[in-house]
Design a protein around this motif. Sequence first.
Motif, PDB file in Angstrom:
ATOM      1  N   ALA A 153       0.922  -1.337   0.017  1.00 32.26           N
ATOM      2  CA  ALA A 153       0.019  -0.021  -0.024  1.00 32.26           C
ATOM      3  C   ALA A 153       0.904   1.151  -0.006  1.00 32.26           C
ATOM      4  O   ALA A 153       1.892   1.460   0.775  1.00 32.26           O
ATOM      5  CB  ALA A 153      -0.978  -0.032   1.260  1.00 32.26           C
ATOM      6  N   LYS A 154       0.736   2.057  -1.117  1.00 32.13           N
ATOM      7  CA  LYS A 154       1.469   3.346  -1.182  1.00 32.13           C
ATOM      8  C   LYS A 154       1.077   4.178  -0.024  1.00 32.13           C
ATOM      9  O   LYS A 154      -0.085   4.355   0.477  1.00 32.13           O
ATOM     10  CB  LYS A 154       1.387   3.864  -2.309  1.00 32.13           C
ATOM     11  N   GLU A 155       1.834   5.146   0.339  1.00 35.16           N
ATOM     12  CA  GLU A 155       1.464   6.120   1.436  1.00 35.16           C
ATOM     13  C   GLU A 155       0.583   7.061   0.799  1.00 35.16           C
ATOM     14  O   GLU A 155       0.657   7.499  -0.386  1.00 35.16           O
ATOM     15  CB  GLU A 155       2.665   6.851   1.851  1.00 35.16           C
ATOM     16  N   GLY A 156      -0.415   7.442   1.694  1.00 38.97           N
ATOM     17  CA  GLY A 156      -1.504   8.506   1.280  1.00 38.97           C
ATOM     18  C   GLY A 156      -2.553   7.722   0.325  1.00 38.97           C
ATOM     19  O   GLY A 156      -2.912   6.665   0.586  1.00 38.97           O
ATOM     20  N   LEU A 157      -3.243   8.885  -0.108  1.00 39.03           N
ATOM     21  CA  LEU A 157      -4.513   8.238  -0.821  1.00 39.03           C
ATOM     22  C   LEU A 157      -4.354   8.684  -2.333  1.00 39.03           C
ATOM     23  O   LEU A 157      -3.571   9.712  -2.704  1.00 39.03           O
ATOM     24  CB  LEU A 157      -5.647   9.130  -0.090  1.00 39.03           C
ATOM     25  N   ASN A 158      -5.063   8.065  -3.148  1.00 41.50           N
ATOM     26  CA  ASN A 158      -5.151   8.303  -4.626  1.00 41.50           C
ATOM     27  C   ASN A 158      -6.056   9.393  -4.655  1.00 41.50           C
ATOM     28  O   ASN A 158      -6.892   9.917  -3.706  1.00 41.50           O
ATOM     29  CB  ASN A 158      -5.414   7.137  -5.551  1.00 41.50           C
ATOM     30  N   ASP A 159      -6.481   9.962  -5.974  1.00 34.85           N
ATOM     31  CA  ASP A 159      -7.506  10.948  -6.278  1.00 34.85           C
ATOM     32  C   ASP A 159      -8.583  10.702  -6.113  1.00 34.85           C
ATOM     33  O   ASP A 159      -9.689  11.123  -6.517  1.00 34.85           O
ATOM     34  CB  ASP A 159      -6.934  11.725  -7.821  1.00 34.85           C
ATOM     35  N   LEU A 175      -3.393  27.175 -11.051  1.00 31.19           N
ATOM     36  CA  LEU A 175      -3.547  27.821  -9.606  1.00 31.19           C
ATOM     37  C   LEU A 175      -4.872  27.324  -8.920  1.00 31.19           C
ATOM     38  O   LEU A 175      -4.656  27.229  -7.767  1.00 31.19           O
ATOM     39  CB  LEU A 175      -3.360  29.406  -9.946  1.00 31.19           C
ATOM     40  N   GLU A 176      -5.964  27.353  -9.577  1.00 29.23           N
ATOM     41  CA  GLU A 176      -7.133  27.207  -9.037  1.00 29.23           C
ATOM     42  C   GLU A 176      -8.305  26.765 -10.110  1.00 29.23           C
ATOM     43  O   GLU A 176      -8.011  27.215 -11.064  1.00 29.23           O
ATOM     44  CB  GLU A 176      -7.722  28.603  -8.306  1.00 29.23           C
ATOM     45  N   ILE A 177      -9.071  25.684  -9.495  1.00 28.16           N
ATOM     46  CA  ILE A 177     -10.167  25.379 -10.298  1.00 28.16           C
ATOM     47  C   ILE A 177     -11.437  25.472  -9.554  1.00 28.16           C
ATOM     48  O   ILE A 177     -11.561  24.809  -8.431  1.00 28.16           O
ATOM     49  CB  ILE A 177      -9.816  24.038 -10.864  1.00 28.16           C
ATOM     50  N   ALA A 178     -12.543  26.050  -9.978  1.00 22.51           N
ATOM     51  CA  ALA A 178     -13.786  25.841  -9.396  1.00 22.51           C
ATOM     52  C   ALA A 178     -13.654  26.352  -7.952  1.00 22.51           C
ATOM     53  O   ALA A 178     -14.219  25.660  -6.889  1.00 22.51           O
ATOM     54  CB  ALA A 178     -14.376  24.783  -9.370  1.00 22.51           C
ATOM     55  N   GLY A 179     -12.801  27.306  -7.416  1.00 16.60           N
ATOM     56  CA  GLY A 179     -12.814  27.667  -6.143  1.00 16.60           C
ATOM     57  C   GLY A 179     -11.647  26.996  -5.385  1.00 16.60           C
ATOM     58  O   GLY A 179     -11.631  27.116  -4.279  1.00 16.60           O
ATOM     59  N   VAL A 180     -11.131  25.723  -5.741  1.00 13.50           N
ATOM     60  CA  VAL A 180     -10.226  24.900  -5.313  1.00 13.50           C
ATOM     61  C   VAL A 180      -8.730  25.430  -5.586  1.00 13.50           C
ATOM     62  O   VAL A 180      -8.341  25.395  -6.596  1.00 13.50           O
ATOM     63  CB  VAL A 180     -10.365  23.367  -5.652  1.00 13.50           C
ATOM     64  N   LYS A 181      -8.096  25.840  -4.569  1.00 15.96           N
ATOM     65  CA  LYS A 181      -6.778  26.501  -4.739  1.00 15.96           C
ATOM     66  C   LYS A 181      -5.623  25.214  -4.590  1.00 15.96           C
ATOM     67  O   LYS A 181      -5.690  24.520  -3.785  1.00 15.96           O
ATOM     68  CB  LYS A 181      -6.344  27.316  -3.600  1.00 15.96           C
ATOM     69  N   LEU A 182      -5.064  25.093  -5.740  1.00 13.78           N
ATOM     70  CA  LEU A 182      -4.289  23.989  -6.084  1.00 13.78           C
ATOM     71  C   LEU A 182      -2.852  24.272  -5.295  1.00 13.78           C
ATOM     72  O   LEU A 182      -1.738  24.047  -6.131  1.00 13.78           O
ATOM     73  CB  LEU A 182      -4.044  23.648  -7.637  1.00 13.78           C
ATOM     74  N   ASP A 183      -2.680  24.126  -3.930  1.00  7.02           N
ATOM     75  CA  ASP A 183      -1.530  24.611  -3.368  1.00  7.02           C
ATOM     76  C   ASP A 183      -1.015  23.384  -2.620  1.00  7.02           C
ATOM     77  O   ASP A 183      -0.159  23.748  -1.600  1.00  7.02           O
ATOM     78  CB  ASP A 183      -1.749  26.065  -2.469  1.00  7.02           C
ATOM     79  N   SER A 184      -1.450  22.329  -2.802  1.00  7.52           N
ATOM     80  CA  SER A 184      -0.975  21.350  -1.833  1.00  7.52           C
ATOM     81  C   SER A 184      -1.367  19.835  -2.486  1.00  7.52           C
ATOM     82  O   SER A 184      -2.494  19.984  -3.336  1.00  7.52           O
ATOM     83  CB  SER A 184      -1.439  20.937  -0.455  1.00  7.52           C
ATOM     84  N   GLU A 185      -0.980  18.772  -2.316  1.00  9.85           N
ATOM     85  CA  GLU A 185      -1.432  17.462  -2.621  1.00  9.85           C
ATOM     86  C   GLU A 185      -2.692  17.171  -2.248  1.00  9.85           C
ATOM     87  O   GLU A 185      -3.583  16.647  -3.073  1.00  9.85           O
ATOM     88  CB  GLU A 185      -0.321  16.305  -2.321  1.00  9.85           C
ATOM     89  N   ALA A 236      -5.241  19.257  -1.773  1.00 13.26           N
ATOM     90  CA  ALA A 236      -6.092  20.108  -2.436  1.00 13.26           C
ATOM     91  C   ALA A 236      -6.245  19.280  -3.951  1.00 13.26           C
ATOM     92  O   ALA A 236      -7.485  19.538  -4.366  1.00 13.26           O
ATOM     93  CB  ALA A 236      -5.454  21.436  -2.958  1.00 13.26           C
ATOM     94  N   ILE A 237      -5.113  18.962  -4.666  1.00 15.15           N
ATOM     95  CA  ILE A 237      -5.437  18.308  -5.776  1.00 15.15           C
ATOM     96  C   ILE A 237      -6.182  16.903  -5.636  1.00 15.15           C
ATOM     97  O   ILE A 237      -7.074  16.749  -6.773  1.00 15.15           O
ATOM     98  CB  ILE A 237      -3.817  17.811  -6.354  1.00 15.15           C
ATOM     99  N   ILE A 238      -6.128  16.202  -4.576  1.00 15.57           N
ATOM    100  CA  ILE A 238      -7.131  15.086  -4.222  1.00 15.57           C
ATOM    101  C   ILE A 238      -8.435  15.521  -4.380  1.00 15.57           C
ATOM    102  O   ILE A 238      -9.356  14.850  -5.034  1.00 15.57           O
ATOM    103  CB  ILE A 238      -6.443  14.377  -3.166  1.00 15.57           C
ATOM    104  N   SER A 239      -8.788  16.458  -3.397  1.00 12.91           N
ATOM    105  CA  SER A 239     -10.041  16.978  -3.395  1.00 12.91           C
ATOM    106  C   SER A 239     -10.909  17.442  -4.785  1.00 12.91           C
ATOM    107  O   SER A 239     -12.003  17.552  -4.790  1.00 12.91           O
ATOM    108  CB  SER A 239     -10.164  18.019  -1.961  1.00 12.91           C
ATOM    109  N   LEU A 240      -9.997  17.766  -5.566  1.00 14.95           N
ATOM    110  CA  LEU A 240     -10.345  18.670  -6.750  1.00 14.95           C
ATOM    111  C   LEU A 240     -11.280  17.512  -7.486  1.00 14.95           C
ATOM    112  O   LEU A 240     -12.450  17.999  -8.115  1.00 14.95           O
ATOM    113  CB  LEU A 240      -9.265  18.947  -7.777  1.00 14.95           C
TER     114      LEU A 240
END
Length: 341
Positions: free
Chosen positions: A160-166, A295-305, A307-311
């Motif tokens: 199992a890789k660390e963290g979660l996938n998208d 930088l941002e999509i639909a109000g989600v600021k892409l400033d961390s891993e 944030a990318i996952i939550s997108l």
Amino acid sequence: MKKITILFIAFLIGTHTYSQSLTELYDLVHSSVVVIKTISSESAGLGDKQKVKTSEGLGSGVLVSYNGLIWTASHVVHNAEKVMVKFPDGDVYEADVLSSSPMADVALIKINSLFDLKKKHIAQIGNSDDVKIGEDVFVIGTPLGIEQTLSRGIVSGKMAKEGLNDDFLPVEFIQTDAAINPGNSGGPMFNMNGEVIAIASFIMSQSGGFDGIGFGASSNVAQKILMDQPNIWSGMEFVLLQNELADIFNIPQDAGVLVQTVASKGLGDKLGLTGGYINATIEGKPLLVGGDILLEIAGVKLDSEEAIISLREKIVTLQEGGSYTVKYLRAGKIITKEVSN
């Protein structure tokens, strides 16, 4: 002496039974395994936006539905402009990418014309949570372009890789010593019931070839991402720029997403994004620079891993209709664009 003879005969019978079982299983399931050939385009990386290089890719996949749905590995098709699928009976179809998860390395493609099932086998999906260490498995695929090749082995472990996938799921891979080589990627790993328990993904090697350590993305994760959730295909390759790299690229927030390539049929193209066109090496890592920095999509600021996952969850809701804004950095200028579904 009599006891030894009986044991030897029992051994021969047992070996013969296993061999027959594997042969019968291959005959049952092999018609579900396909060859996948792709054509991808990206910048030549020579500083000229107009110069594009085209590359051909090879992989495998497995038919999982009567209407032409096929599982494969994300890295086989994620940035493909064209996908062709060949079945063992000689049928060839063009397919579209429906969904792809690079972090879990699974993808779903679908034949985009009238699909004739004929006598093709539809693979059954197994429960990868039930897989035991030491269990016999076999892999069918197209290693080095050799079609319908079978290799067998055991389940050597689970990783199992660390963290979660998208998709907010643990990234899980099944380890095997069954031979996996270039061209096997995306092909099915079967258990001895003829069920798919993993999708061939990658190897660990010191020689550059197969060293007996191969991995397949688990079927349960693939099932949840590809079949139980809405389809999303970004069609983009990207790199998260943070910390010192964010400063070097003058990103006006803690981090940003540097776009590498954009497939013409994916979400990235719909957002109007462009990939890089200059080859660069930063801290030993080759990159294509010069492309947009998201930088941002639909109000989600892409400033961390995170944030990318939550997108992804946000994009799922956006696909139901309406419009949203995209903000990106292009040639030093911040651009805000409205996108409608």
